[in-house]
Scaffold this motif. Sequence first.
Motif, PDB file in Angstrom:
ATOM      1  N   UNK A  95       0.823  -1.188   0.000  1.00 43.73           N
ATOM      2  CA  UNK A  95       0.000   0.000   0.000  1.00 43.73           C
ATOM      3  C   UNK A  95       0.873   1.259   0.000  1.00 43.73           C
ATOM      4  N   UNK A  96       1.978   1.210   0.741  1.00 46.85           N
ATOM      5  CA  UNK A  96       2.874   2.368   0.806  1.00 46.85           C
ATOM      6  C   UNK A  96       3.439   2.663  -0.581  1.00 46.85           C
ATOM      7  N   UNK A  97       3.856   1.641  -1.290  1.00 43.84           N
ATOM      8  CA  UNK A  97       4.423   1.845  -2.621  1.00 43.84           C
ATOM      9  C   UNK A  97       3.389   2.353  -3.614  1.00 43.84           C
ATOM     10  N   UNK A  98       2.151   1.905  -3.477  1.00 45.52           N
ATOM     11  CA  UNK A  98       1.085   2.387  -4.364  1.00 45.52           C
ATOM     12  C   UNK A  98       0.833   3.864  -4.126  1.00 45.52           C
ATOM     13  N   UNK A  99       0.772   4.270  -2.869  1.00 49.04           N
ATOM     14  CA  UNK A  99       0.587   5.691  -2.574  1.00 49.04           C
ATOM     15  C   UNK A  99       1.753   6.492  -3.142  1.00 49.04           C
ATOM     16  N   UNK A 100       2.972   5.981  -3.007  1.00 46.15           N
ATOM     17  CA  UNK A 100       4.140   6.696  -3.519  1.00 46.15           C
ATOM     18  C   UNK A 100       4.058   6.868  -5.036  1.00 46.15           C
ATOM     19  N   UNK A 101       3.678   5.839  -5.754  1.00 41.31           N
ATOM     20  CA  UNK A 101       3.657   5.932  -7.218  1.00 41.31           C
ATOM     21  C   UNK A 101       2.526   6.811  -7.736  1.00 41.31           C
ATOM     22  N   UNK A 102       1.527   7.069  -6.921  1.00 41.79           N
ATOM     23  CA  UNK A 102       0.414   7.915  -7.342  1.00 41.79           C
ATOM     24  C   UNK A 102       0.336   9.223  -6.566  1.00 41.79           C
ATOM     25  N   UNK A 103       1.204   9.388  -5.582  1.00 44.17           N
ATOM     26  CA  UNK A 103       1.110  10.520  -4.676  1.00 44.17           C
ATOM     27  C   UNK A 103       1.768  11.795  -5.179  1.00 44.17           C
ATOM     28  N   UNK A 104       1.480  12.857  -4.448  1.00 46.30           N
ATOM     29  CA  UNK A 104       2.008  14.174  -4.778  1.00 46.30           C
ATOM     30  C   UNK A 104       2.911  14.713  -3.681  1.00 46.30           C
ATOM     31  N   UNK A 105       3.064  16.021  -3.682  1.00 44.29           N
ATOM     32  CA  UNK A 105       3.986  16.698  -2.770  1.00 44.29           C
ATOM     33  C   UNK A 105       3.631  16.466  -1.303  1.00 44.29           C
ATOM     34  N   UNK A 106       2.349  16.507  -0.979  1.00 46.90           N
ATOM     35  CA  UNK A 106       1.949  16.291   0.414  1.00 46.90           C
ATOM     36  C   UNK A 106       2.265  14.877   0.875  1.00 46.90           C
ATOM     37  N   UNK A 107       2.042  13.904  -0.002  1.00 48.07           N
ATOM     38  CA  UNK A 107       2.363  12.519   0.332  1.00 48.07           C
ATOM     39  C   UNK A 107       3.874  12.345   0.516  1.00 48.07           C
ATOM     40  N   UNK A 108       4.652  12.987  -0.339  1.00 51.96           N
ATOM     41  CA  UNK A 108       6.106  12.902  -0.208  1.00 51.96           C
ATOM     42  C   UNK A 108       6.535  13.459   1.148  1.00 51.96           C
TER      43      UNK A 108
END
Length: 157
Positions: free
Chosen positions: A1-14
């Motif tokens: 799940x963490x990797x999925x969020x990273x591949x679709x995430x933006x600046x706030x997620x980073x």
Amino acid sequence: AINIVATTGGADDFSLFADRYRNAPNPQEERRYLFALPLFRSPEQADRLFTMLDDGSIRSQDGAYVLGRALANDATAATTWAYIEANWEALGARYPDNSIPRMIAGAQSVGDSDVAAAIDAFFETHDVPQAGKTLDQHLERMRVTVRLRERLRAELR
């Protein structure tokens, strides 16, 4: 799940992942978030990752592995290669010799022919004695990846 969020995430997620990396309650959690940071697909997030590498936020024993993952990310391969090429001497001095082949390992996944050509040209004039045959293998796999991508692109049109 963490990797999925990273591949679709933006600046706030980073920012959230970088904070969770820095404040992880245990080494396993720290590594999960550390190795998710190179999966973000924005060049701006890649630049933030490079800043963390440069300012010591990411330990030197982990830096080469992080760069290898960023180089393997098709969305940030060009940005990552430009960073590696521009900082080659500094990275070689900063990271342990045995980790340099790990950094270069990301080249295997490079599918962009321009980036691959730049990588090939660079290693024609830069020796990596600690990589030995491993570098040749990484570069050959990169060339195969480029050819496969070109062939599949034509088939999928």
